[in-house]
Design a protein around this motif. Structure first.
Motif, PDB file in Angstrom:
ATOM      1  N   ALA A 281      40.374  41.591  41.362  1.00 13.46           N
ATOM      2  CA  ALA A 281      40.489  41.376  42.807  1.00 13.46           C
ATOM      3  C   ALA A 281      41.031  39.980  43.088  1.00 13.46           C
ATOM      4  O   ALA A 281      41.931  39.809  43.921  1.00 13.46           O
ATOM      5  N   LEU A 282      40.502  38.982  42.394  1.00 11.05           N
ATOM      6  CA  LEU A 282      40.967  37.608  42.587  1.00 11.05           C
ATOM      7  C   LEU A 282      42.429  37.458  42.182  1.00 11.05           C
ATOM      8  O   LEU A 282      43.208  36.798  42.881  1.00 11.05           O
TER       9      LEU A 282
ATOM     10  N   CYS B  48      38.274  37.838  50.210  1.00  9.39           N
ATOM     11  CA  CYS B  48      37.118  38.374  50.925  1.00  9.39           C
ATOM     12  C   CYS B  48      36.771  39.727  50.291  1.00  9.39           C
ATOM     13  O   CYS B  48      37.462  40.715  50.526  1.00  9.39           O
ATOM     14  N   LEU B  49      35.734  39.737  49.471  1.00  5.14           N
ATOM     15  CA  LEU B  49      35.353  40.955  48.758  1.00  5.14           C
ATOM     16  C   LEU B  49      34.078  41.528  49.350  1.00  5.14           C
ATOM     17  O   LEU B  49      33.060  40.845  49.455  1.00  5.14           O
ATOM     18  N   THR B  50      34.153  42.783  49.731  1.00  4.93           N
ATOM     19  CA  THR B  50      32.996  43.519  50.215  1.00  4.93           C
ATOM     20  C   THR B  50      32.523  44.437  49.097  1.00  4.93           C
ATOM     21  O   THR B  50      33.320  45.206  48.549  1.00  4.93           O
ATOM     22  N   ILE B  51      31.251  44.346  48.759  1.00  2.00           N
ATOM     23  CA  ILE B  51      30.682  45.225  47.736  1.00  2.00           C
ATOM     24  C   ILE B  51      29.767  46.216  48.436  1.00  2.00           C
ATOM     25  O   ILE B  51      28.739  45.840  49.002  1.00  2.00           O
TER      26      ILE B  51
ATOM     27  N   GLN C 265      29.749  36.430  43.066  1.00  5.49           N
ATOM     28  CA  GLN C 265      29.802  35.616  44.277  1.00  5.49           C
ATOM     29  C   GLN C 265      30.233  34.186  43.950  1.00  5.49           C
ATOM     30  O   GLN C 265      31.042  33.591  44.660  1.00  5.49           O
ATOM     31  N   SER C 266      29.722  33.641  42.870  1.00  8.05           N
ATOM     32  CA  SER C 266      30.078  32.289  42.452  1.00  8.05           C
ATOM     33  C   SER C 266      31.576  32.168  42.172  1.00  8.05           C
ATOM     34  O   SER C 266      32.211  31.187  42.554  1.00  8.05           O
ATOM     35  N   CYS C 267      32.127  33.174  41.523  1.00  3.40           N
ATOM     36  CA  CYS C 267      33.565  33.174  41.226  1.00  3.40           C
ATOM     37  C   CYS C 267      34.395  33.224  42.500  1.00  3.40           C
ATOM     38  O   CYS C 267      35.404  32.517  42.625  1.00  3.40           O
ATOM     39  N   LEU C 268      33.979  34.046  43.444  1.00  2.81           N
ATOM     40  CA  LEU C 268      34.709  34.133  44.713  1.00  2.81           C
ATOM     41  C   LEU C 268      34.614  32.824  45.493  1.00  2.81           C
ATOM     42  O   LEU C 268      35.614  32.346  46.036  1.00  2.81           O
TER      43      LEU C 268
ATOM     44  N   GLY D 180      37.523  29.811  46.674  1.00  7.05           N
ATOM     45  CA  GLY D 180      37.687  29.619  48.118  1.00  7.05           C
ATOM     46  C   GLY D 180      37.482  30.884  48.919  1.00  7.05           C
ATOM     47  O   GLY D 180      37.872  30.970  50.079  1.00  7.05           O
ATOM     48  N   GLY D 181      36.859  31.869  48.295  1.00  3.35           N
ATOM     49  CA  GLY D 181      36.659  33.158  48.948  1.00  3.35           C
ATOM     50  C   GLY D 181      35.239  33.383  49.423  1.00  3.35           C
ATOM     51  O   GLY D 181      34.424  32.460  49.498  1.00  3.35           O
TER      52      GLY D 181
END
Length: 104
Positions: free
Chosen positions: A38-39, A45-48, A68-71, A75-76
């Motif tokens: 995804a990144l 902006c990822l919705t799980i 979440q930490s990766c996003l 900057g996401g």
């Protein structure tokens, strides 16, 4: 033992990842490669969607926190949607409900 079915759809800058089944010791390693994908596709902006999540253990929580930490590092932003049942209880009991952006 249930398995985990993961489906990722990215229309940058947004992405949606659907989890169905059990997020546990054996399946949690499947999450990060999809977050990385995804990144790489420009998702910020990822919705799980956890509507189909039937079980989540500490390994699953750790995988969600790492995602979440990766996003955030990129900057996401990440949001958990359809949080209910066991996942809601585990997040509340561990105090992690405050660590995630969630919607019912």
């Amino acid at each position: 033992m249930n398995t985990l079915d993961l489906r990722l759809v990215v229309h940058a800058p947004a992405g949606a990842l659907t989890l169905d089944g059990d997020l546990d010791l054996s399946s949690s390693p499947l999450l990060q490669p999809l977050v990385d994908t995804a990144l790489e596709k420009g998702c910020t902006c990822l919705t799980i969607d956890t509507a189909g999540l039937e079980f989540c253990d500490s390994n699953g929580l750790e995988a969600l926190l790492h995602a979440q930490s990766c996003l955030l590092a990129a900057g996401g932003h990440m949001e958990l949607t359809h949080v209910h049942g066991m996942l809601r209880r585990v997040l509340d009991v561990t105090g992690l409900s405050k660590a995630f952006s969630t919607s019912p």
